[in-house]
Motif scaffolding. Sequence first.
Motif, PDB file in Angstrom:
ATOM      1  N   PHE A  89       0.864  -1.173   0.000  1.00 18.76           N
ATOM      2  CA  PHE A  89       0.000   0.000   0.000  1.00 18.76           C
ATOM      3  C   PHE A  89       0.904   1.227   0.000  1.00 18.76           C
ATOM      4  O   PHE A  89       2.051   1.178   0.459  1.00 18.76           O
ATOM      5  N   GLY A  90       0.359   2.344  -0.516  1.00 17.84           N
ATOM      6  CA  GLY A  90       1.180   3.529  -0.754  1.00 17.84           C
ATOM      7  C   GLY A  90       1.881   4.069   0.469  1.00 17.84           C
ATOM      8  O   GLY A  90       3.041   4.467   0.403  1.00 17.84           O
ATOM      9  N   ASP A  91       1.188   4.083   1.614  1.00 23.51           N
ATOM     10  CA  ASP A  91       1.766   4.844   2.724  1.00 23.51           C
ATOM     11  C   ASP A  91       2.937   4.148   3.408  1.00 23.51           C
ATOM     12  O   ASP A  91       3.602   4.750   4.236  1.00 23.51           O
ATOM     13  N   ARG A  94       7.094   5.472   2.050  1.00 22.94           N
ATOM     14  CA  ARG A  94       7.947   6.567   2.493  1.00 22.94           C
ATOM     15  C   ARG A  94       8.478   6.355   3.909  1.00 22.94           C
ATOM     16  O   ARG A  94       9.227   7.168   4.424  1.00 22.94           O
ATOM     17  N   ILE A 114       3.082   0.196  -5.955  1.00 27.98           N
ATOM     18  CA  ILE A 114       1.935   0.511  -5.111  1.00 27.98           C
ATOM     19  C   ILE A 114       0.740  -0.278  -5.628  1.00 27.98           C
ATOM     20  O   ILE A 114       0.447  -0.245  -6.817  1.00 27.98           O
ATOM     21  N   TYR A 116      -3.507  -1.429  -4.632  1.00 21.05           N
ATOM     22  CA  TYR A 116      -4.656  -0.957  -3.867  1.00 21.05           C
ATOM     23  C   TYR A 116      -5.352  -2.110  -3.154  1.00 21.05           C
ATOM     24  O   TYR A 116      -6.291  -1.903  -2.405  1.00 21.05           O
TER      25      TYR A 116
ATOM     26  N   MET B 186      -5.387   9.215 -12.283  1.00 24.41           N
ATOM     27  CA  MET B 186      -5.089   8.122 -11.355  1.00 24.41           C
ATOM     28  C   MET B 186      -6.053   6.958 -11.578  1.00 24.41           C
ATOM     29  O   MET B 186      -5.658   5.791 -11.596  1.00 24.41           O
ATOM     30  N   GLU B 190      -4.397   3.485 -12.738  1.00 26.69           N
ATOM     31  CA  GLU B 190      -4.382   2.364 -11.808  1.00 26.69           C
ATOM     32  C   GLU B 190      -5.524   1.391 -12.064  1.00 26.69           C
ATOM     33  O   GLU B 190      -5.670   0.410 -11.337  1.00 26.69           O
ATOM     34  N   LEU B 192      -8.694   1.767 -11.447  1.00 28.22           N
ATOM     35  CA  LEU B 192      -9.441   1.687 -10.198  1.00 28.22           C
ATOM     36  C   LEU B 192     -10.913   1.352 -10.423  1.00 28.22           C
ATOM     37  O   LEU B 192     -11.596   0.920  -9.511  1.00 28.22           O
ATOM     38  N   GLN B 337       1.034  12.651  -2.705  1.00 27.46           N
ATOM     39  CA  GLN B 337       0.126  11.959  -1.788  1.00 27.46           C
ATOM     40  C   GLN B 337       0.134  10.469  -2.126  1.00 27.46           C
ATOM     41  O   GLN B 337       0.086  10.094  -3.293  1.00 27.46           O
ATOM     42  N   LEU B 338       0.158   9.642  -1.102  1.00 22.17           N
ATOM     43  CA  LEU B 338       0.130   8.199  -1.322  1.00 22.17           C
ATOM     44  C   LEU B 338      -1.146   7.629  -0.710  1.00 22.17           C
ATOM     45  O   LEU B 338      -1.526   8.017   0.385  1.00 22.17           O
ATOM     46  N   PRO B 339      -1.807   6.721  -1.424  1.00 21.75           N
ATOM     47  CA  PRO B 339      -3.026   6.131  -0.873  1.00 21.75           C
ATOM     48  C   PRO B 339      -2.738   5.434   0.458  1.00 21.75           C
ATOM     49  O   PRO B 339      -1.686   4.837   0.642  1.00 21.75           O
TER      50      PRO B 339
END
Lengths: 362, 342
Positions: A89-91, A94, A114, A116, B186, B190, B192, B337-339
């Motif tokens: 997942f993205g977060d 970093r 990344i 989802y 996005m 992606e 989505l 920004q990251l999900p």
Amino acid sequence: MKYIDEYRDPELARRYVDVIASLVTQPWQIMEVCGGQTHAIVRFGIDQLLPDEVTLLHGPGCPVCVTPLELIDRALAIAVRPEVTFCSFGDMLRVPGSRDDLLSAKARGADVRIVYSPLDALTIAADNPDRQVVFFAVGFETTAPANAMAVHLARERALDNFSLLVSHVLVPPALEAILASPDRVVDGFLAAGHVCVIMGLAAYLPIAAEHRVPIVATGFEPTDILQGIAMCVRQLEQGRAEVENQYARAIRSDGNPHAVEMIREVFEVVPRKWRGIGEIPASGLVLRSAYRAHDAERRFDVGGIVTEEHAECISGLVLQGIKKPADCPAFGRACTPERPLGATMVSSEGACAAYHRYRGLA
Amino acid sequence: MDCPVPLRHDHVQLAHGGGGRLMQELIEGVFLPAFGEPTTRHDSAVLATASGRIAMTTDGYVVRPRFFAGGDIGSLAVFGTVNDLAMAGATPRWLSAAFVLEEGLAIAELRRICASMAEAAERCGVTIVTGDTKVVDRGKGDGVFIVTTGIGELPPNLPIVAPAEVRPEDAVLISGDVGRHGMAVMSAREGLGFEASLESDCGPLHEVVAALLEAGLPIHCLRDLTRGGLASALNEIARDGGVDVVVDEAAVGVCDAVRGACEILGLDPFYVACEGRMVAFVPAAQAEEALAVLRAHRSDAACIGRVRARHGDRPGRVSVRGALGAERSLDLLSGEQLPRIC
């Protein structure tokens, strides 16, 4: 927007604030467990609306924050292997390990992606049979069912090139640890609503009874949180210590039995180290022996990893509600979201990061 | 464009960038039919200006996917540069277009991109007067990169339009809702699969700027919202103008499709990219009149905030007054920004 605006209605919020003010007669310290709730509280300034008697403490419920440093180093060591496609997942990307983070590893050529959903990683594994696809399974009970399903399907479809690097933690044991601390400062809890959507409320009954602490399973929108606080304050003022459900539009008392069954099928409960807090008994999940072939920690020998947390960081005390971010001398100076020293600054849902983003240094 | 010169190849070859016959074929078969024959074929375009001052800007476009709901890399490469000229108060006139093509790109796709650029250029009243083509090895590019440089003419006696002109008590106006481009791209990139239709706001702003200037309104600053969205644009102006900006959260339009997508992914729409929106800083006394001009172009234009004097010498800041009345800081983000996990 439906299902959003009604829960951010300023008039309704004011009415809950009035209710809380009319109930409260003495100081109470209430901990919201989930990082998503912390984020909403700081973003919407909910703590600033409350009467002085009610103090909100920010709990340990940010999965990115409490993932131990050595596991992040392990993720990095696996991600840079040439045969590995590392999905997350993205977060998590970093979050700094001892020397590096996954985004930097990606920039240097590691195949880091990344996704989802863990099922996206499974698709990558199916499409690339010559790659070792690793999914970084981080989270609480909320993300566990989908991660369990991914491993379950991997075994069913014989996708031997798919594995999980597991860092799953459980909420109720963390509440027990906070309550058992000699420094206990928490009078009541707002439990994480989405965790209860999966697991139900049963696990909280013995905690509320044994520790004489009200626990209100609460949602994430401003009026959810304010209503949860009102319910918790009412219990405290009346001397009750019960489990209540503020998030009734989503939580059934027995949770989601299918999801729970999938978690139990794939994972077993073990002691787990929490960043900033230390080891908590029976607070983590690992893959059961039937699924261990898909355990990335076993598949990739990256050697012993030794890490050391920064001496100045007080994130452990912040995670237990004993200190606030601004109590830390490093906050906003040596420790920023760009260069976090510890757990609560690494993710946007960590208390220190939320204060830094929405309140600045003032 | 209806009957382009047939090329020997369906896909871009390295030799299409090599300066020989194949490159001539590409120019004559793809670029000239789309952008028109220059007055003279030479190393430079020679341009005549009536005004004493020109504005010049340049920008590179690397969007993936190249085609998305509401636009494509071609229209983006024109509108983006046209908008940067418009933000200086200039009338966009000429563009250059440099293409970096990846070996193997379908010529049909390149034609489609060029047709989109030509259509966008016509809409903006700009001419693509010069260009360049390079071809890189397969795997060393991402299909097409486009760099456009734009020149615009400044009307005589136009006061400076720049962050340094922003004053305390200025009203902050926005030309429409935010977040569409970033979420549309996005969603497409992606896969989505959002059910709601999410279209990019990719579009030109020169007309609405011209209308503001023609109305004789004293515009202190204009800034189009691109990467980093509204939050980043306001932070740049606050920093460069040495002022604080306070935004009323409820006044900023975010359509349901963008809002829903942002809620699901844990993103803040204030930081999501736009490609057809701008903010305008105008004196409070002229705010209503300026807003009426903006609303004639888009009905969801709004007044979203005010400029305040900063305290002492600290850098200018941006804050947001939320729905519940509390004020929070709206800082620059450290990265994209990251999900979120949950």
